[in-house]
Design a protein around this motif. Structure first.
Motif, short mmCIF file in Angstrom:
data_model
loop_
_atom_site.label_atom_id
_atom_site.label_comp_id
_atom_site.label_asym_id
_atom_site.label_seq_id
_atom_site.Cartn_x
_atom_site.Cartn_y
_atom_site.Cartn_z
N LEU A 156 -97.50 14.38 11.44
CA LEU A 156 -97.07 14.37 9.88
C LEU A 156 -96.12 13.71 9.50
O LEU A 156 -95.99 12.89 8.38
N TRP A 157 -95.00 13.56 10.43
CA TRP A 157 -94.01 12.53 9.86
C TRP A 157 -94.25 11.17 9.63
O TRP A 157 -94.02 10.37 8.84
N ALA A 158 -95.27 10.55 10.86
CA ALA A 158 -95.77 9.21 10.49
C ALA A 158 -96.68 9.04 9.46
O ALA A 158 -96.43 7.82 8.69
N GLN A 159 -97.36 10.05 9.05
CA GLN A 159 -98.01 10.23 7.87
C GLN A 159 -97.28 9.88 6.63
O GLN A 159 -97.53 9.20 5.54
N ASN A 160 -96.07 10.55 6.66
CA ASN A 160 -95.17 10.53 5.51
C ASN A 160 -94.64 9.20 5.21
O ASN A 160 -94.46 8.65 4.12
N VAL A 161 -93.93 8.44 6.41
CA VAL A 161 -93.52 7.42 6.44
C VAL A 161 -94.71 6.10 5.98
O VAL A 161 -94.28 5.23 5.24
N ARG A 162 -95.79 6.43 6.43
CA ARG A 162 -96.96 5.47 6.15
C ARG A 162 -97.15 5.50 4.58
O ARG A 162 -97.30 4.49 3.94
N THR A 163 -97.23 6.86 4.16
CA THR A 163 -97.51 7.02 2.64
C THR A 163 -96.18 6.50 1.86
O THR A 163 -96.56 5.64 0.89
N ALA A 164 -95.17 6.51 2.49
CA ALA A 164 -93.95 5.91 1.51
C ALA A 164 -94.00 4.40 1.52
O ALA A 164 -93.86 3.75 0.55
N LYS A 165 -94.44 3.74 2.73
CA LYS A 165 -94.52 2.27 2.77
C LYS A 165 -95.74 1.83 1.88
O LYS A 165 -95.67 0.82 1.19
N GLU A 166 -96.87 2.65 1.69
CA GLU A 166 -97.93 2.06 0.87
C GLU A 166 -97.83 2.23 -0.38
O GLU A 166 -98.06 1.46 -1.41
N LEU A 167 -96.90 3.28 -0.76
CA LEU A 167 -96.45 3.38 -2.31
C LEU A 167 -95.39 2.35 -2.53
O LEU A 167 -95.55 1.95 -3.75
N ALA A 168 -94.57 1.91 -1.71
CA ALA A 168 -93.71 0.86 -1.94
C ALA A 168 -94.48 -0.52 -2.09
O ALA A 168 -94.13 -1.29 -2.90
N SER A 169 -95.46 -0.68 -1.41
CA SER A 169 -96.34 -1.90 -1.47
C SER A 169 -96.94 -1.88 -2.52
O SER A 169 -97.15 -3.05 -3.30
N SER A 170 -97.61 -0.77 -3.14
CA SER A 170 -98.31 -0.78 -4.19
C SER A 170 -97.44 -0.88 -5.31
O SER A 170 -97.91 -1.69 -6.34
N GLU A 171 -96.43 -0.41 -5.44
CA GLU A 171 -95.40 -0.53 -6.62
C GLU A 171 -95.06 -2.19 -6.65
O GLU A 171 -94.67 -2.50 -7.67
N SER A 172 -94.70 -2.65 -5.45
CA SER A 172 -94.45 -4.21 -5.52
C SER A 172 -95.39 -5.12 -5.94
O SER A 172 -95.20 -5.87 -6.74
N ALA A 173 -96.69 -4.52 -5.43
CA ALA A 173 -97.77 -5.25 -6.17
C ALA A 173 -98.24 -5.30 -7.78
O ALA A 173 -98.48 -6.00 -8.24
N ARG A 174 -97.82 -4.03 -8.09
CA ARG A 174 -97.89 -3.40 -9.37
C ARG A 174 -96.77 -4.36 -10.24
O ARG A 174 -97.00 -5.02 -11.39
N ALA A 175 -95.64 -4.63 -9.84
CA ALA A 175 -94.31 -5.16 -10.31
C ALA A 175 -94.86 -6.53 -10.44
O ALA A 175 -94.67 -7.37 -11.33
N THR A 176 -95.36 -7.20 -9.30
CA THR A 176 -95.99 -8.75 -9.25
C THR A 176 -96.88 -8.79 -10.39
O THR A 176 -97.04 -9.79 -11.10
N ALA A 177 -98.12 -7.91 -10.62
CA ALA A 177 -98.91 -8.15 -11.57
C ALA A 177 -98.43 -8.00 -12.83
O ALA A 177 -98.89 -8.69 -13.45
N VAL A 178 -97.47 -7.33 -13.06
CA VAL A 178 -97.03 -7.02 -14.36
C VAL A 178 -96.12 -8.53 -14.67
O VAL A 178 -96.15 -8.96 -16.03
N SER A 179 -95.17 -8.95 -13.59
CA SER A 179 -94.63 -10.16 -13.89
C SER A 179 -95.53 -11.33 -14.23
O SER A 179 -95.32 -12.09 -15.05
N ALA A 180 -96.74 -11.42 -13.44
CA ALA A 180 -97.65 -12.50 -13.92
C ALA A 180 -98.42 -12.38 -15.17
O ALA A 180 -98.41 -13.34 -15.71
N ALA A 181 -98.53 -11.03 -15.48
CA ALA A 181 -99.10 -10.85 -16.86
C ALA A 181 -98.14 -11.40 -18.00
O ALA A 181 -98.77 -11.99 -18.92
#
Length: 417
Positions: A156-181
């Motif tokens: 459960l601990w690893a899944q929480n850490v993994r989810t947090a990283k995926e959310l951070a990566s998704s947010e970074s990709a979204r910010a990059t997409a917004v900046s590119a747009a």
């Protein structure tokens, strides 16, 4: 010190930093052994009970390879965890904990799914074994809880850490997409503004052509008709100015047409001039009756002078000639073009009129010398003039000049110095 401690605690709480986690497991196992908190070794591992520390180091060493090979690293830690438990060291539970954490943090989805199935089966088998040996359901339930703490908590601990990283990566990709747009939108707006500016300039050029071409055509036709009159043919002093008027009006029409074509084509090079046309330009003003002494000192070739510099010098000489014709037509003009070091120098000099020129002087827009200064500064050159006793102008244009930013606006009408 406090900042470093806070950073260490933050990295430890995440659980995915190998050096801190490995060091923590080694320290905790040492504390347990020094406190005599150990289990009795399994009979088959009794001879190896004293070698628990090297086994522990080999087990935690696998943590440093888990990012490249998480499954192999987890199997390695599991094997050494069982060996530590067989030697009686509680540190084996730490390695089991870390093996499960590694699988669910870094391994692929199929590996995680099969690991969950295996962990559930092992928990059920352990509970069934204890119940069959003791006949106590409470002990069987206790085994389930212990197994859950050791095996499922890291999952459960690893899944929480993994989810947090995926959310951070998704947010970074979204910010990059917004900046590119936003960047694409800005480029689109700039392109639309540029297209609108070109359209407005083209429309303005058409209007200018329609309004002025008729007047210039009339001047050319009238001066041409006068040239055919008998008194003009007989008197050369009248014919020369009329020929100059006709040639200037025709040249003005041609330049205006070229400007409209340039705006349509988007090529500013269509209106460039070169230094080879200077003698003809000076002769046209001499034919109109001006007293001009023009000299070009050898020392440079046209191939050495950039096109933009040639155009700037040509326009400068024309401005000086027009300026002299407007404000001092009865005085001699000395005009020179020569090379000095790595610059081309345009120098003009004429005495100031002793009385106002009422008959030939024309009121200008007052922009001639401003245009000359702007052209020199655009090419990183130098401009200077004075008119206390005699009027003089000196312009320097570097042979290797690069166009510099400027806010000056060039105007074609020349004015008073």
């Amino acid at each position: 010190m406090r900042k470093n401690l806070a950073t260490l605690l933050r990295r430890l709480s995440r659980g995915d930093q190998e050096p801190e986690t490995a060091g923590m497991y080694v320290v905790l196992t040492l504390v347990l052994h020094l406190s005599q908190l150990v289990n009795p070794p399994w009979p088959m591992f009794q001879p190896l009970a004293g070698w628990w520390f090297p086994v522990l180091l080999l087990g935690v060493a696998a943590m440093f390879t888990r990012r490249k090979a998480p499954t192999l690293s987890a199997l390695w830690m599991t094997a050494f965890a069982l060996l530590l438990l067989g030697q009686g060291s509680i540190g084996g539970y730490f390695l089991l904990f870390e093996a499960v954490f590694t699988i669910y943090l870094l391994a692929a989805e199929p590996v995680r799914r099969w690991t969950l199935i295996i962990l559930c089966l092992l928990t059920l088998l352990a509970a069934g074994y204890v119940w069959s040996r003791t006949g106590s359901s409470s002990e069987a339930v206790l085994v389930v809880f212990v197994a859950g703490f050791i095996l499922f908590t890291p999952m459960l601990w690893a899944q929480n850490v993994r989810t947090a990283k995926e959310l951070a990566s998704s947010e970074s990709a979204r910010a990059t997409a917004v900046s590119a747009a936003a960047a694409n939108r800005e480029e689109l707006l700039v392109a639309e503004h540029r297209a609108q500016s070109i359209e407005e300039r083209t429309a303005l050029a058409r209007e200018m052509h329609d309004v002025l071409s008729a007047r210039l055509s009339s001047i050319a036709l009238l001066s041409g008709a006068l040239l055919e009159r008998e008194p003009v043919i007989a008197q050369g002093s009248l014919r020369a100015p009329l020929e100059s008027i006709r040639s200037e009006s025709v040249a003005g029409l041609e330049e205006m047409t070229a400007m409209v074509r340039m705006l349509h084509a988007g090529q500013s090079s269509m209106l460039r001039a070169d230094l080879s046309g200077l003698p003809e330009l000076v002769q046209s003003f001499q034919a109109a009756g001006q007293h001009i002494n023009f000299t070009i000192t050898p020392g440079f070739g046209l191939s050495q002078v950039p096109e933009q510099t040639q155009t700037a010098i040509y326009r400068t000489v024309r401005e000086l000639l027009v300026n002299h014709a407007k404000h001092a037509p009865g005085t001699p003009l000395t005009l020179e073009l020569f090379r000095q070091a790595e610059v081309l120098v345009v120098r003009a000099h004429n005495p100031l009129p002793t009385r106002p020129q009422h008959t030939t002087s024309v009121t200008g827009a007052g922009s001639g010398l401003k245009n000359i200064r702007a052209r020199a500064e655009m090419l990183d050159g130098h401009f200077d003039c004075d008119g206390d006793t005699d009027f003089w102008v000196r312009c320097e244009f570097p042979l290797t000049a690069t166009t510099a930013p400027t806010t000056a606006i060039l105007q074609e009408d020349d004015g008073q110095p």
